[in-house]
Design an enzyme around this catalytic site. Structure first.
Site, PDB file in Angstrom:
ATOM      1  N   CYS A   1       0.839  -1.209   0.000  1.00  0.00           N
ATOM      2  CA  CYS A   1       0.000   0.000   0.000  1.00  0.00           C
ATOM      3  C   CYS A   1       0.869   1.253   0.000  1.00  0.00           C
ATOM      4  O   CYS A   1       0.377   2.352  -0.219  1.00  0.00           O
ATOM      5  CB  CYS A   1      -0.954   0.006   1.194  1.00  0.00           C
ATOM      6  SG  CYS A   1      -0.131   0.106   2.773  1.00  0.00           S
TER       7      CYS A   1
ATOM      8  N   ASP B   1       2.344   2.635   2.501  1.00  0.00           N
ATOM      9  CA  ASP B   1       2.239   3.453   3.708  1.00  0.00           C
ATOM     10  C   ASP B   1       3.455   3.267   4.614  1.00  0.00           C
ATOM     11  O   ASP B   1       4.021   2.181   4.695  1.00  0.00           O
ATOM     12  CB  ASP B   1       0.959   3.104   4.474  1.00  0.00           C
ATOM     13  CG  ASP B   1      -0.279   3.531   3.695  1.00  0.00           C
ATOM     14  OD1 ASP B   1      -0.101   4.206   2.667  1.00  0.00           O
ATOM     15  OD2 ASP B   1      -1.394   3.204   4.112  1.00  0.00           O
TER      16      ASP B   1
ATOM     17  N   CYS C   1      -2.734   5.747   5.196  1.00  0.00           N
ATOM     18  CA  CYS C   1      -4.189   5.816   5.160  1.00  0.00           C
ATOM     19  C   CYS C   1      -4.743   6.260   6.511  1.00  0.00           C
ATOM     20  O   CYS C   1      -4.023   6.329   7.504  1.00  0.00           O
ATOM     21  CB  CYS C   1      -4.746   4.450   4.802  1.00  0.00           C
ATOM     22  SG  CYS C   1      -4.611   3.288   6.159  1.00  0.00           S
TER      23      CYS C   1
ATOM     24  N   CYS D   1      -2.913  -2.297   8.729  1.00  0.00           N
ATOM     25  CA  CYS D   1      -2.542  -0.959   9.210  1.00  0.00           C
ATOM     26  C   CYS D   1      -2.189  -1.032  10.704  1.00  0.00           C
ATOM     27  O   CYS D   1      -1.258  -0.368  11.156  1.00  0.00           O
ATOM     28  CB  CYS D   1      -3.675   0.035   8.989  1.00  0.00           C
ATOM     29  SG  CYS D   1      -4.524  -0.167   7.402  1.00  0.00           S
TER      30      CYS D   1
HETATM   31 FE1  FES Z   1      -1.735   0.274   4.235  1.00  0.00          FE
HETATM   32 FE2  FES Z   1      -3.495   1.387   5.808  1.00  0.00          FE
HETATM   33  S1  FES Z   1      -3.757   0.866   3.706  1.00  0.00           S
HETATM   34  S2  FES Z   1      -1.420   1.055   6.218  1.00  0.00           S
END
Ligand code: FES
Length: 145
Positions: free
Chosen positions: A33, A35, A59, A103
């Protein structure tokens, strides 16, 4: 889709920022993702976490889980902080949708990474803590619901 607590921590994140000369800093990410989460810990000579701050490029759930994680580890000893798992963070937020479980894993691992950094800087070994991975995703670690 999101609980009130998740929305609250997303809209008003606690302890956002950084700590200068932190006792330990940990950065983890999820390549899928994209992040990234960074945790700063200020730990006193008795091994108590005096302060904890975070920076998250990610996110909303990542922001909410980092925020909750900082609240959960503040005031705890290093050993107690190790018990703060992604499950603990999710429960404290009244749950996360299944696609957002990773997450909360980032939050757990960012704390572990910061504790690892603290241990390395001080030449100590923290019982039960192993070297954190930098890329965190569910396949490597089964999420606990
Ligand atoms: Fe990857 Fe939230 S979508 S940390």
């Amino acid at each position: 889709m999101y609980t009130e607590k998740v929305m609250d921590h997303f809209s008003n994140p606690r302890n956002m920022g950084e700590i200068e000369n932190a006792s330990g800093v940990g950065t983890v990410g999820n390549a899928k993702c994209g992040d990234i989460m960074r945790m700063y810990l200020d730990i006193d000579e008795n091994g108590v976490i005096k302060d904890c701050k975070f920076k998250t490029f990610g996110c909303g759930a990542a922001v909410a889980t980092s925020s909750m994680a900082t609240e959960l580890v503040k005031g705890k000893t290093v050993q107690e902080a190790l018990q703060v798992t992604n499950k603990t963070v999710m429960e404290a937020l009244d749950g996360l949708p299944p696609v957002k479980v990773h997450c909360s894993l980032l939050a757990e691992e960012a704390i572990h990474a910061a504790l690892w950094d603290y241990a390395e800087k001080n030449n100590i070994k923290i019982e039960g803590l192993s070297k954190p991975k930098e890329d965190i995703h569910e396949e490597e670690k089964e999420p606990e619901y």
